[in-house]
Scaffold this motif. Sequence first.
Motif, short mmCIF file in Angstrom:
data_model
loop_
_atom_site.label_atom_id
_atom_site.label_comp_id
_atom_site.label_asym_id
_atom_site.label_seq_id
_atom_site.Cartn_x
_atom_site.Cartn_y
_atom_site.Cartn_z
N UNK A 183 0.75 -1.30 -0.04
CA UNK A 183 -0.16 -0.03 0.10
C UNK A 183 0.81 1.05 0.01
N UNK A 184 2.21 1.22 0.26
CA UNK A 184 2.96 2.49 0.06
C UNK A 184 3.63 2.83 1.53
N UNK A 185 3.30 1.98 2.49
CA UNK A 185 3.96 2.35 3.72
C UNK A 185 5.28 1.42 4.13
N UNK A 186 5.94 1.97 4.86
CA UNK A 186 7.12 0.96 5.35
C UNK A 186 7.62 1.12 6.70
N UNK A 187 8.26 0.53 7.18
CA UNK A 187 8.94 0.43 8.61
C UNK A 187 10.23 -0.28 8.59
N UNK A 188 11.10 0.13 9.79
CA UNK A 188 12.37 -0.74 10.12
C UNK A 188 12.08 -1.32 11.25
N UNK A 189 12.35 -2.69 11.33
CA UNK A 189 11.94 -3.38 12.60
C UNK A 189 12.88 -4.50 13.05
N UNK A 190 13.30 -4.22 14.30
CA UNK A 190 14.54 -5.28 14.77
C UNK A 190 13.81 -6.82 15.02
N UNK A 191 13.93 -7.47 14.21
CA UNK A 191 13.31 -9.01 14.32
C UNK A 191 14.25 -9.68 15.08
N UNK A 192 13.82 -10.98 15.43
CA UNK A 192 14.57 -12.10 16.27
C UNK A 192 14.29 -13.20 15.67
N UNK A 193 15.18 -13.98 15.16
CA UNK A 193 14.92 -15.30 14.72
C UNK A 193 16.28 -15.92 13.90
N UNK A 194 16.09 -17.01 13.17
CA UNK A 194 17.28 -17.19 12.41
C UNK A 194 16.68 -17.60 11.08
N UNK A 195 17.65 -17.75 10.07
CA UNK A 195 17.48 -18.03 8.61
C UNK A 195 16.49 -19.31 8.50
N UNK A 196 15.68 -19.22 7.60
CA UNK A 196 14.75 -20.14 7.23
C UNK A 196 15.57 -21.50 6.81
N UNK A 197 16.80 -21.18 6.41
CA UNK A 197 17.44 -22.27 5.57
C UNK A 197 17.84 -23.40 6.75
N UNK A 198 17.96 -22.89 7.96
CA UNK A 198 18.30 -23.68 9.16
C UNK A 198 17.33 -24.85 9.20
N UNK A 199 15.98 -24.47 9.21
CA UNK A 199 14.83 -25.52 9.15
C UNK A 199 14.87 -26.34 7.95
N UNK A 200 15.13 -25.66 6.79
CA UNK A 200 15.12 -26.45 5.49
C UNK A 200 16.21 -27.48 5.44
N UNK A 201 17.26 -27.17 6.03
CA UNK A 201 18.41 -28.18 5.90
C UNK A 201 18.25 -29.24 6.71
N UNK A 202 17.50 -28.98 7.78
CA UNK A 202 17.24 -30.25 8.72
C UNK A 202 16.32 -31.23 8.45
N UNK A 203 15.22 -30.93 7.47
CA UNK A 203 14.19 -31.75 7.08
C UNK A 203 14.58 -32.44 5.55
N UNK A 204 15.66 -31.84 5.08
CA UNK A 204 16.25 -32.50 3.73
C UNK A 204 15.22 -32.79 2.74
N UNK A 205 14.93 -31.58 1.81
CA UNK A 205 14.09 -31.67 0.80
C UNK A 205 14.49 -32.55 -0.35
N UNK A 206 13.66 -33.02 -0.92
CA UNK A 206 14.01 -34.07 -1.86
C UNK A 206 14.33 -33.44 -3.35
N UNK A 207 14.71 -33.74 -4.37
CA UNK A 207 14.96 -33.15 -5.43
C UNK A 207 13.83 -32.60 -5.99
N UNK A 208 12.47 -33.18 -5.79
CA UNK A 208 11.32 -32.46 -6.37
C UNK A 208 10.74 -31.26 -5.79
N UNK A 209 11.36 -30.79 -4.57
CA UNK A 209 11.07 -29.64 -3.90
C UNK A 209 11.45 -28.40 -4.84
#
Length: 329
Positions: free
Chosen positions: A148-174
């Motif tokens: 809609x045209x508005x923005x913010x700057x936010x201090x988030x807390x978390x970790x890279x989504x790739x950390x989860x992805x690597x642990x569940x081991x996607x197949x070649x079809x993913x």
Amino acid sequence: MHFLKDRGFALPSTEITPRAVYEGRRVLLKQVAAGVAGSTLAAWAGREALAQAARPNKLAPLAGAKSGVAGSITMEKPTPYNDVTSYNNFYEFGTDKTDPAHNAGRLKTRPWTVAVEGEVKKPKVFDIDELLKLAPQEERIYRLRCVEGWSMVIPWVGYSLSELIKRVEPTGNAKYVEFVTLADAKSMPYVTSRVLDWPYVEGLRMDEAMHPLALLGFGLYGEVLPNQNGAPVRAVVPWKYGFKSGKSIVKIRFVEKEPRTSWVVAGPQEYGFYSNVNPKVDHPRWSQATERRIGEDGLFQKKRPTLMFNGYEAQVGQLYAGMDLVKNF
């Protein structure tokens, strides 16, 4: 179909972040620029303490170490906490920007599970507390740009989504990752409306989801996420418009075909699957060339230019090399 127009926003003086909090951030930024490592880390830790002391009714703390991911810490001034938590989109709780803060109190975030399924070798149903401990928490200060045209700057807390992805081991079809939000009529009053088809679904291409900047978020401003901001877990994809970052996630599916995401289903001529922040591609009903920073740019202030990929072009531009970004909007 109901669409919102930007109505402007103003805060009462009682909700303006105290001057001492801003001054604390300015000190931190000066130290970072000067390369004073030891004092910077001390100030980094003290910044949240200063901010939290200035605000009552704090949520449970969720600390994150300063992130080392390239581009994950913008030096722009963070948007005041009260703005971040009282002006946002979460249509399950209402279509007005202030509705989520008013209506999200009934959402219960414990117990909570997130099912990871589809094209993975290790499907699993994660308890939220298990998911929280899957990788070290980091604080990342990201720009958020909404369609809609508005923005913010936010201090988030978390970790890279790739950390989860690597642990569940996607197949070649993913080829894609699909995120599904909770749809509970008892706690989310608007899931009985026709605003969207429920549950809310969003998705990323696999290489987008694996990019280090794509965040699995559990908190902001050193606390757990407020309900209205997507508690207890959400995605944060800083180079895309905000609606791409699914909130209150209950399912993550790895699929071969492009997911039918909620806004693409609702308005395919207005909301594309990629939804990268691109000032050269206007929404059919308004320009995307400029934006208004909530909590900083007043209603009559001159708007600031929108940055390509929301300012993360150096980090993510290669993901879209050779693509027609007008066709693939």
